[in-house]
Scaffold this motif. Structure first.
Motif, PDB file in Angstrom:
ATOM      1  N   LEU A  32       0.828  -1.199   0.000  1.00  0.00           N
ATOM      2  CA  LEU A  32       0.000   0.000   0.000  1.00  0.00           C
ATOM      3  C   LEU A  32       0.867   1.256   0.000  1.00  0.00           C
ATOM      4  O   LEU A  32       0.615   2.186  -0.768  1.00  0.00           O
ATOM      5  CB  LEU A  32      -0.947  -0.001   1.206  1.00  0.00           C
ATOM      6  CG  LEU A  32      -1.950   1.149   1.246  1.00  0.00           C
ATOM      7  CD1 LEU A  32      -2.964   1.005   0.116  1.00  0.00           C
ATOM      8  CD2 LEU A  32      -2.664   1.173   2.589  1.00  0.00           C
ATOM      9  N   LYS A  35       2.226   2.069  -3.280  1.00  0.00           N
ATOM     10  CA  LYS A  35       1.170   2.191  -4.293  1.00  0.00           C
ATOM     11  C   LYS A  35       1.121   0.976  -5.233  1.00  0.00           C
ATOM     12  O   LYS A  35       0.825   1.102  -6.409  1.00  0.00           O
ATOM     13  CB  LYS A  35       1.324   3.490  -5.078  1.00  0.00           C
ATOM     14  CG  LYS A  35       1.186   4.723  -4.201  1.00  0.00           C
ATOM     15  CD  LYS A  35       1.308   5.984  -4.998  1.00  0.00           C
ATOM     16  CE  LYS A  35       1.136   7.265  -4.273  1.00  0.00           C
ATOM     17  NZ  LYS A  35       1.258   7.454  -2.932  1.00  0.00           N
ATOM     18  N   ASP A  38      -4.309  -1.304  -4.158  1.00  0.00           N
ATOM     19  CA  ASP A  38      -5.368  -0.318  -3.940  1.00  0.00           C
ATOM     20  C   ASP A  38      -5.959  -0.491  -2.538  1.00  0.00           C
ATOM     21  O   ASP A  38      -5.777  -1.525  -1.891  1.00  0.00           O
ATOM     22  CB  ASP A  38      -6.443  -0.441  -5.021  1.00  0.00           C
ATOM     23  CG  ASP A  38      -7.100  -1.804  -5.016  1.00  0.00           C
ATOM     24  OD1 ASP A  38      -7.983  -2.038  -4.168  1.00  0.00           O
ATOM     25  OD2 ASP A  38      -6.710  -2.646  -5.846  1.00  0.00           O
ATOM     26  N   ASP A  39      -6.656   0.530  -2.074  1.00  0.00           N
ATOM     27  CA  ASP A  39      -7.212   0.533  -0.717  1.00  0.00           C
ATOM     28  C   ASP A  39      -8.190  -0.611  -0.470  1.00  0.00           C
ATOM     29  O   ASP A  39      -8.166  -1.227   0.595  1.00  0.00           O
ATOM     30  CB  ASP A  39      -7.924   1.859  -0.431  1.00  0.00           C
ATOM     31  CG  ASP A  39      -6.975   3.038  -0.354  1.00  0.00           C
ATOM     32  OD1 ASP A  39      -5.756   2.822  -0.179  1.00  0.00           O
ATOM     33  OD2 ASP A  39      -7.451   4.195  -0.452  1.00  0.00           O
ATOM     34  N   GLN A  40      -9.034  -0.890  -1.438  1.00  0.00           N
ATOM     35  CA  GLN A  40     -10.040  -1.935  -1.266  1.00  0.00           C
ATOM     36  C   GLN A  40      -9.389  -3.312  -1.095  1.00  0.00           C
ATOM     37  O   GLN A  40      -9.796  -4.096  -0.240  1.00  0.00           O
ATOM     38  CB  GLN A  40     -10.995  -1.937  -2.460  1.00  0.00           C
ATOM     39  CG  GLN A  40     -12.146  -2.887  -2.298  1.00  0.00           C
ATOM     40  CD  GLN A  40     -13.134  -2.797  -3.450  1.00  0.00           C
ATOM     41  OE1 GLN A  40     -12.940  -2.068  -4.407  1.00  0.00           O
ATOM     42  NE2 GLN A  40     -14.199  -3.565  -3.361  1.00  0.00           N
ATOM     43  N   TYR A  42      -6.329  -3.848  -0.060  1.00  0.00           N
ATOM     44  CA  TYR A  42      -5.639  -3.765   1.232  1.00  0.00           C
ATOM     45  C   TYR A  42      -6.604  -4.122   2.367  1.00  0.00           C
ATOM     46  O   TYR A  42      -6.300  -4.976   3.207  1.00  0.00           O
ATOM     47  CB  TYR A  42      -5.069  -2.361   1.419  1.00  0.00           C
ATOM     48  CG  TYR A  42      -4.529  -2.093   2.796  1.00  0.00           C
ATOM     49  CD1 TYR A  42      -3.262  -2.521   3.156  1.00  0.00           C
ATOM     50  CD2 TYR A  42      -5.296  -1.412   3.740  1.00  0.00           C
ATOM     51  CE1 TYR A  42      -2.759  -2.282   4.427  1.00  0.00           C
ATOM     52  CE2 TYR A  42      -4.800  -1.167   5.018  1.00  0.00           C
ATOM     53  CZ  TYR A  42      -3.538  -1.605   5.348  1.00  0.00           C
ATOM     54  OH  TYR A  42      -3.044  -1.366   6.613  1.00  0.00           O
TER      55      TYR A  42
END
Length: 123
Positions: A32, A35, A38-40, A42
């Motif tokens: 994360l 980069k 992605d946040d989802q 993660y």
């Protein structure tokens, strides 16, 4: 019906879960931060809770998670390769970026080949 766990077995299982969860968390946190995730995705990895009650089941649980993590990174690498190929195709050989792009593409392909099963290599 399973036999109740001895305190030493329960302690071992808790330590095993804590250890593998720490390793997984470290891997997804680094991804994360760089980069590379992605946040989802993660959140999906971080929120996966191990509630297994045997050593073998704990190993199985984390094996599935680590394989999923590896496959996720491999698919992202493949997407970068495809974008690189499209970029190279859009360049003329006289473009000063052409040979640098080909070098980067070749390096990504090599990384992809090293990342998995030989039968699956697409490069």
């Amino acid at each position: 019906m399973t036999d109740p766990l001895k305190p030493s077995e329960k302690s071992l299982i808790i330590e095993l879960i804590d250890y593998y969860q720490e390793v997984l968390n470290r891997q997804v946190n680094i991804a994360l931060e760089h980069k590379e995730m992605d946040d989802q995705t993660y959140i999906g990895f971080i929120s996966e809770e191990c509630t297994e009650e045997t050593v073998d089941a704990v190993y199985d649980h984390f094996e599935i998670l680590f394989i999923s993590l590896m496959e996720y990174h491999r698919e992202r690498l493949w997407q970068r390769i495809l974008k690189g190929a499209e970029f190279i195709d859009s360049l003329d050989k006289s473009d000063p970026r052409f040979y640098k792009a080909v070098e980067k593409y070749d390096a990504l392909c090599e990384k992809y080949k090293q990342s998995g099963n030989e039968e699956e290599n697409k490069c």
